[in-house]
Design an enzyme around this catalytic site. Structure first.
Site, mmCIF file in Angstrom:
data_model
loop_
_atom_site.group_PDB
_atom_site.id
_atom_site.type_symbol
_atom_site.label_atom_id
_atom_site.label_comp_id
_atom_site.label_asym_id
_atom_site.label_seq_id
_atom_site.Cartn_x
_atom_site.Cartn_y
_atom_site.Cartn_z
ATOM 1 C CG ASP A 115 -11.790 -47.943 24.025
ATOM 2 O OD1 ASP A 115 -10.660 -47.822 23.512
ATOM 3 O OD2 ASP A 115 -12.117 -47.389 25.072
ATOM 4 C CG ASN A 129 -16.993 -39.982 32.632
ATOM 5 O OD1 ASN A 129 -15.969 -40.664 32.546
ATOM 6 N ND2 ASN A 129 -17.975 -40.049 31.748
ATOM 7 C CG HIS A 136 -14.720 -43.186 30.578
ATOM 8 N ND1 HIS A 136 -15.263 -42.301 29.662
ATOM 9 C CD2 HIS A 136 -13.389 -43.181 30.312
ATOM 10 C CE1 HIS A 136 -14.312 -41.804 28.905
ATOM 11 N NE2 HIS A 136 -13.167 -42.316 29.278
ATOM 12 C CD GLU A 164 -18.752 -42.705 28.908
ATOM 13 O OE1 GLU A 164 -18.140 -42.420 29.957
ATOM 14 O OE2 GLU A 164 -18.644 -42.039 27.864
HETATM 15 C C1 F6R Z 1 -9.028 -45.179 25.521
HETATM 16 C C2 F6R Z 1 -9.986 -45.352 26.596
HETATM 17 C C3 F6R Z 1 -10.440 -44.229 27.467
HETATM 18 C C4 F6R Z 1 -9.325 -43.271 27.866
HETATM 19 C C5 F6R Z 1 -9.869 -42.152 28.733
HETATM 20 C C6 F6R Z 1 -8.817 -41.125 29.084
HETATM 21 O O1 F6R Z 1 -8.787 -46.390 24.863
HETATM 22 O O2 F6R Z 1 -10.476 -46.423 26.743
HETATM 23 O O3 F6R Z 1 -11.017 -44.763 28.632
HETATM 24 O O4 F6R Z 1 -8.331 -43.959 28.553
HETATM 25 O O5 F6R Z 1 -10.929 -41.520 28.071
HETATM 26 O O6 F6R Z 1 -8.416 -40.455 27.923
HETATM 27 P P1 F6R Z 1 -7.211 -39.438 27.913
HETATM 28 O O7 F6R Z 1 -5.979 -40.232 28.138
HETATM 29 O O8 F6R Z 1 -7.238 -38.832 26.532
HETATM 30 O O9 F6R Z 1 -7.472 -38.461 29.000
#
Ligand code: F6R
Length: 244
Positions: A67, A136, A138, A143
């Site tokens: 992403d 959450n 995702h 989301e």
């Molecule tokens: C990042 C992504 C997100 C993260 C998620 C957890 O490319 O796609 O889904 O993996 O938000 O983020 P952290 O590791 O910062 O807790």
């Protein structure tokens, strides 16, 4: 789902890097799916160490990131392209032409997303996908919602994700509200998936993921329960509520 619980963040990172190392050594032309965020930083550090000290070769590797924030260009320190260069690409011998992060500046994200999925297909598909998990539930920026996108395209970020990610920005207001994200179908096509989770902040969601035995679009990560080859690598803190 295979589960590996480690004592610490460092051990989680080493265990994940070892899985990737094995795959890269088996196929020097492998296609990797990569993630950003805090959690995979240690995994990338370990892969960089393996490149420098143990001759792990990235020259034939192709990568596709999950992403990118809409509106951030590659020079913005909060862009995911910048993150990947800082944590991996600048320190190993990947070929720049073969590293792909969605373009946050594209004028038509959905059209661009379709092309991105076709590029993944044309490269032979993702052999192993690295994921983090949002508090959450995702994965990538899919989301919780009534419906989830199948293909790559434009997504709106939830307030929770904006708040979770505000730590990287000067203020919450500066966090982009949209992203281009690989869709659930694009992720589920990967042959093998490794999902990382670290710290108490992920304990609730890991418990939900592992104990409900159901898929729900309200917890996008539960779709991984349908995939035949997923390994959760997490530390004790993230696993601490499972069984309680
Ligand atoms: C990042 C992504 C997100 C993260 C998620 C957890 O490319 O796609 O889904 O993996 O938000 O983020 P952290 O590791 O910062 O807790």
């Amino acid at each position: 789902m295979k589960i590996i619980v480690t004592d610490s963040y460092d051990e989680m990172s080493k265990a994940a890097a070892e899985i990737f190392e094995k795959e890269i050594r088996q196929d020097s032309k492998i296609v990797l799916g990569l993630a950003t965020g805090s959690t995979p930083i240690g995994t990338y550090e370990e892969l960089v160490r393996k490149y420098k000290e143990e001759k792990l070769d990235f020259s034939g590797v192709t990568t596709f990131n999950l992403d990118e924030y809409v509106g951030l260009d590659v020079k913005d320190p909060n862009s995911y392209r910048f993150f990947m260069e800082e944590h991996l690409f600048n320190h190993v011998n990947t070929n720049n032409e073969n590293t792909h992060v969605p373009d946050g500046m594209t004028v038509n994200p959905d059209e661009y997303g379709e092309k991105y999925d076709k590029m993944i297909e044309a490269a032979g598909g993702i052999r192993i996908q690295l994921l983090g998990i949002g508090s959450n539930g995702h994965i990538a920026f899919n989301e919780p919602d009534e419906e989830l996108p199948v293909g790559t395209g434009l997504v709106n970020l939830t307030i929770q994700t904006i708040e979770d990610n505000a730590r990287f920005f000067k203020s919450k207001e500066q966090v982009p509200t949209q992203a281009i994200s690989m869709g659930m179908g694009s992720i589920m096509k990967a042959k093998k998936i490794v999902i990382l989770a670290s710290g108490e902040g992920k304990a609730e969601i890991i418990k939900k993921l592992l104990e409900r035995g159901k898929v729900s679009t309200r917890i996008p990560a539960t779709f991984l329960l349908l995939h035949p080859d997923v390994t959760l690598v997490c530390d004790r803190k993230a696993y601490s509520l499972v069984g309680r």
